[in-house]
Write an enzyme that holds these catalytic residues in place. Sequence first.
Site: not given
Length: 335
Positions: A101, A282-285, A306
């Site tokens: 990432q 999680h994808m939102g972060d 997060h």
Amino acid sequence: MIEIDGSFGEGGGQILRTSLTLSSLTKKPFRIYNIRANRPKPGLQRQHLTAVNAVKILTNATVKGDYVGSTELIFSPGDIQEKGDFVFDIGTAGSTTLILQTILPLLLNRKLTVTIKGGTDVPKSPSIDYIRLVFSKVLERIGISFNVELIKRGHYPEGGGEIRISNVRGEPQRFSITEFGQLEGFVGISHVSSLPVHIADRQKSSAEKILRRLKDKIDIRLDVREGEISKGSGICLSAIGKYGIIGADALGERGKRAETVGEEAALKLLEELKTNAAFDSHMGDMLMLYASLYQGEYTASKLTLHSITNEKVIRKFIDIKGEIKGSSPFLFRVQ
């Protein structure tokens, strides 16, 4: 020089990783102090140090404070390398996907191949299958494609995993993905490493039983690997919508029934779907950085600490006109 307090908000490694990425892209040096001050083991650990070293090498950076246990780091990036083949070894079961990432935006449209060794399926980080089934597919929808090859799986505590990232290409444009849309089906990967195949089968079957409550179109494949250094199992599932993609995963552990692993992932997925957001929490972060770089807007199922912290770090490097609306789901928009 940009000053960042590493203890604010979520106070973990994500503050450092986002800073490394954006510093490299904007060529703005930064100093971060109180690194992971709120964690049981404060300061840089092997996983974080590998991320620093990877970005240091890829950007010809000058770095001070890059040692295990350091709570302060000064990072001054140079020019991003245009080509090359690099290998970074965490040396533990630290997450390879978190390093992926960090460096992925730096590889865009450059002739760079990066191999990362460490953990591929470990707690408190995206699994490699989440990267393959969810993260990569979401990036395709905003105009970025990349190859990620899973060479070896690595579970906690032994590690021994290996992934290779290459051919990062694209012309990302401004995007707006605010609805999940009609559910088209489910895909997934149920895996075992150096364990009996029936464990992967049972994980798959228990997940399918729950997912059929919503739709019969389910494609969960098995990934069975023998002779790996670390033993382990897990399952990753994704729900494919007309516009959005939702993911969830679960790892096996000693004493945990395979059926429980499959059920856990499937139930998490159904819970995420209830909000009708385009993406999971999680994808939102993870998508926040890309929305900030390319003027995007999207919805995700739940606003996490997060995400809130990540947005504040992004603002340190980029003058964005962004807003967060709501919490469950939430909308992030950059104009």
